[in-house]
Write an enzyme that holds these catalytic residues in place. Structure first.
Site, short mmCIF file in Angstrom:
data_model
loop_
_atom_site.label_atom_id
_atom_site.label_comp_id
_atom_site.label_asym_id
_atom_site.label_seq_id
_atom_site.Cartn_x
_atom_site.Cartn_y
_atom_site.Cartn_z
N HIS A 1 -9.54 1.58 5.39
CA HIS A 1 -7.91 1.40 5.37
C HIS A 1 -8.05 2.17 6.54
O HIS A 1 -9.19 3.36 6.67
CB HIS A 1 -6.96 1.80 5.08
CG HIS A 1 -5.94 1.83 5.27
ND1 HIS A 1 -5.35 3.27 6.37
CD2 HIS A 1 -4.38 1.14 5.19
CE1 HIS A 1 -4.11 2.60 6.57
NE2 HIS A 1 -3.50 1.50 6.16
N GLY B 1 3.05 2.47 10.86
CA GLY B 1 4.01 3.13 11.16
C GLY B 1 4.40 4.00 11.94
O GLY B 1 5.27 4.51 12.27
N SER C 1 3.69 -1.93 10.21
CA SER C 1 5.63 -1.93 10.23
C SER C 1 5.72 -3.50 10.03
O SER C 1 6.38 -3.97 10.15
CB SER C 1 5.37 -2.47 11.96
OG SER C 1 4.79 -0.32 12.64
N GLY D 1 2.60 -1.08 4.30
CA GLY D 1 2.95 0.03 4.10
C GLY D 1 4.72 0.76 3.59
O GLY D 1 5.24 0.43 2.47
N GLY D 2 4.97 1.82 4.28
CA GLY D 2 6.47 1.67 3.85
C GLY D 2 7.54 1.16 3.03
O GLY D 2 8.05 1.17 2.96
N ASN E 1 1.04 -1.14 -0.45
CA ASN E 1 -0.44 -0.13 -0.02
C ASN E 1 1.15 1.34 0.37
O ASN E 1 1.56 2.09 1.44
CB ASN E 1 -0.70 -0.23 1.47
CG ASN E 1 -1.24 0.87 1.35
OD1 ASN E 1 -1.84 2.25 0.50
ND2 ASN E 1 -2.11 1.31 2.75
N TRP E 2 1.70 1.86 -1.17
CA TRP E 2 1.58 3.30 -1.01
C TRP E 2 0.91 4.19 -0.74
O TRP E 2 2.09 5.61 -0.33
CB TRP E 2 2.62 3.08 -2.59
CG TRP E 2 3.20 2.49 -3.21
CD1 TRP E 2 3.88 1.25 -3.23
CD2 TRP E 2 4.24 2.71 -4.80
NE1 TRP E 2 5.00 0.72 -3.36
CE2 TRP E 2 4.64 1.06 -5.04
CE3 TRP E 2 3.63 3.03 -5.13
CZ2 TRP E 2 5.27 0.92 -5.40
CZ3 TRP E 2 4.70 3.03 -6.81
CH2 TRP E 2 5.39 2.40 -7.08
N LYS E 3 0.28 4.33 0.07
CA LYS E 3 -0.44 5.15 0.48
C LYS E 3 -0.89 6.95 -0.50
O LYS E 3 0.06 5.99 -1.81
CB LYS E 3 -0.17 5.23 1.75
CG LYS E 3 -0.70 4.71 2.47
CD LYS E 3 0.11 4.71 3.96
CE LYS E 3 -0.58 3.53 4.73
NZ LYS E 3 0.23 3.31 6.21
N GLU F 1 -5.05 -4.57 10.20
CA GLU F 1 -4.42 -4.06 10.68
C GLU F 1 -4.20 -3.12 11.98
O GLU F 1 -5.36 -2.40 12.20
CB GLU F 1 -4.22 -3.22 9.57
CG GLU F 1 -4.02 -3.73 8.12
CD GLU F 1 -3.81 -2.08 7.34
OE1 GLU F 1 -2.36 -2.78 7.48
OE2 GLU F 1 -4.04 -1.11 6.94
N GLU G 1 -7.48 4.81 7.38
CA GLU G 1 -6.44 5.91 7.25
C GLU G 1 -7.93 6.75 6.50
O GLU G 1 -8.18 7.88 7.04
CB GLU G 1 -5.64 6.05 6.86
CG GLU G 1 -4.00 6.24 7.43
CD GLU G 1 -2.51 5.97 6.74
OE1 GLU G 1 -3.26 5.79 5.87
OE2 GLU G 1 -1.69 5.20 7.79
P1 13P Z 1 3.24 0.45 7.51
O1 13P Z 1 3.72 -0.95 7.07
O2 13P Z 1 4.03 1.56 6.89
O3 13P Z 1 3.17 0.35 8.98
O4 13P Z 1 1.65 0.29 7.45
C1 13P Z 1 0.86 -0.16 7.59
C2 13P Z 1 -0.10 -0.14 6.49
O5 13P Z 1 -1.37 0.79 7.03
C3 13P Z 1 -0.71 -0.78 5.20
O6 13P Z 1 -2.31 -0.66 4.58
#
Ligand code: 13P
Length: 249
Positions: free
Chosen positions: A97, A173, A212, A233-234, A11-13, A167, A99
Site C-alpha cells: 500500500h 482519502g 476515494s 478505504g474510508g 481496507n480499514w487501515k 491506487e 502508505e
Molecule cells: P480511500 O477510499 O479512503 O480514499 O482509501 C483508499 C485506500 O487507500 C484503500 O487502500
C-alpha cells in the site's frame, strides 16, 4: 478470455475496535441475504483479524490482513507474518500500500518478497501500485505504475490467486478521483504487463481501482474496461456505504 470474479475489498487501515465488528456483521448479513456479483473482503487491523474471521465465518465475506513480513517467524518485534494471518483466519493480504511504501520505505523488491510469503502461506495478495501527484504531473504515471507491477509480483504467483490494486496516491482519502479515461489508460497498461508476465492467467486476474471510491461513484468506476473491483478505504468503515459500493459491482 473470461475475467475472474470482481473483488470489493475494504481496507480499514488503522481504524477499528471491537465495536466495529457490528459494521462487518451488518455487511455479512446483507451479503448473505442477497449474494452480490462480486467477492467481498474486509481487511481490518491485525488485532481484529481473528475476531472478524470468527464473526464472519461461513458468511461468504472474506477477511484479509493489511501487510505481512516476508519471513515466517523470528526476532522481528512488532511484525506479523503471512502464516500468522492465515492462522488467524485471513485468506487475503494487502501488500505494498502506498502508505507503507511512503511511510516505511517499502520497495518493489520487498513487496515482491512479501507477496512470495503470502503465496507460501496460502494467502491471496492484493498488491498495490500507484503514482504520486508529482509523478502524474511529470507525465510518468504509466512508467511508474508498470515498473511497480513488474517489480512487485514474484514469478511464483503464476497461475495462483492474486489481485493488483491501482491506487493513485493523490486520490487516496482526498475525495479526488481520476477521470474514467485516466483509470482505463492505467488499467490497460497494467493488464498488458500482467499478460506479458503471467500469460492467460495475467489476462484474467482482477485489477482493482482504489482511491476515494464511494457509493456515488462506484457504479461508474466499476463499469470501466479492465476494472475488476475496488479497494475501499474510508467508505468501507460504515456498512451502509460499503454495501452501496458492493451493490454497484
Ligand atoms: P480511500 O477510499 O479512503 O480514499 O482509501 C483508499 C485506500 O487507500 C484503500 O487502500
Amino acid at each position: 478470455m473470461t475475467a475472474l470474479r470482481p473483488l470489493i475489498a475494504g481496507n480499514w487501515k488503522m481504524n477499528g475496535l471491537e465495536l466495529s465488528l457490528d459494521e462487518a456483521r451488518a455487511v455479512a448479513a446483507a451479503v448473505e441475504a442477497r449474494p452480490p456479483a462480486a467477492r467481498v473482503a474486509i481487511c481490518p487491523p491485525a488485532t481484529l483479524v481473528h475476531r472478524l474471521a470468527e464473526a464472519l465465518g461461513g458468511t461468504g465475506v472474506e477477511v484479509g490482513g493489511q501487510d505481512c513480513r516476508a519471513e515466517s517467524s523470528g526476532a522481528f518485534t512488532g511484525d506479523v507474518s503471512a502464516e500468522m494471518l492465515t492462522d488467524a483466519g485471513a485468506s487475503l493480504v494487502i501488500l505494498g500500500h502506498s502508505e507503507r511504501r511512503a511511510g516505511y520505505g517499502e520497495t518493489d523488491a520487498l513487496v515482491a518478497a512479501k507477496a512470495g510469503a503470502a503465496h507460501r502461506a496460502a494467502l491471496e495478495p492484493i498488491v498495490c501500485v500507484g503514482e504520486t501527484r508529482a509523478e502524474r504531473e511529470a507525465g510518468r504515471t504509466l512508467d511508474i505504475v508498470t515498473g511497480q507491477v513488474r517489480g512487485s509480483l514474484p514469478e511464483v504467483l503464476g497461475g495462483k490467486p492474486f489481485a493488483v490494486a491501482y491506487e493513485p496516491v493523490w486520490a487516496i482519502g482526498t475525495g479526488l478521483t481520476p477521470t474514467s479515461e485516466q483509470i482505463e489508460e492505467v488499467h490497460m497498461a497494467i493488464r498488458e504487463v500482467l499478460t506479458a508476465m503471467f500469460g492467460d492467467h495475467g489476462a484474467r486476474v482482477p485489477i482493482l481501482y482504489g482511491g476515494s471510491v464511494k457509493p456515488s461513484n462506484a457504479g461508474e468506476i466499476l463499469r470501466l474496461r479492465d476494472v475488476g473491483g475496488a479497494l475501499v478505504g474510508g467508505a468501507s468503515l460504515k456498512a451502509a456505504d460499503f454495501l452501496g459500493i458492493i451493490e454497484a459491482a
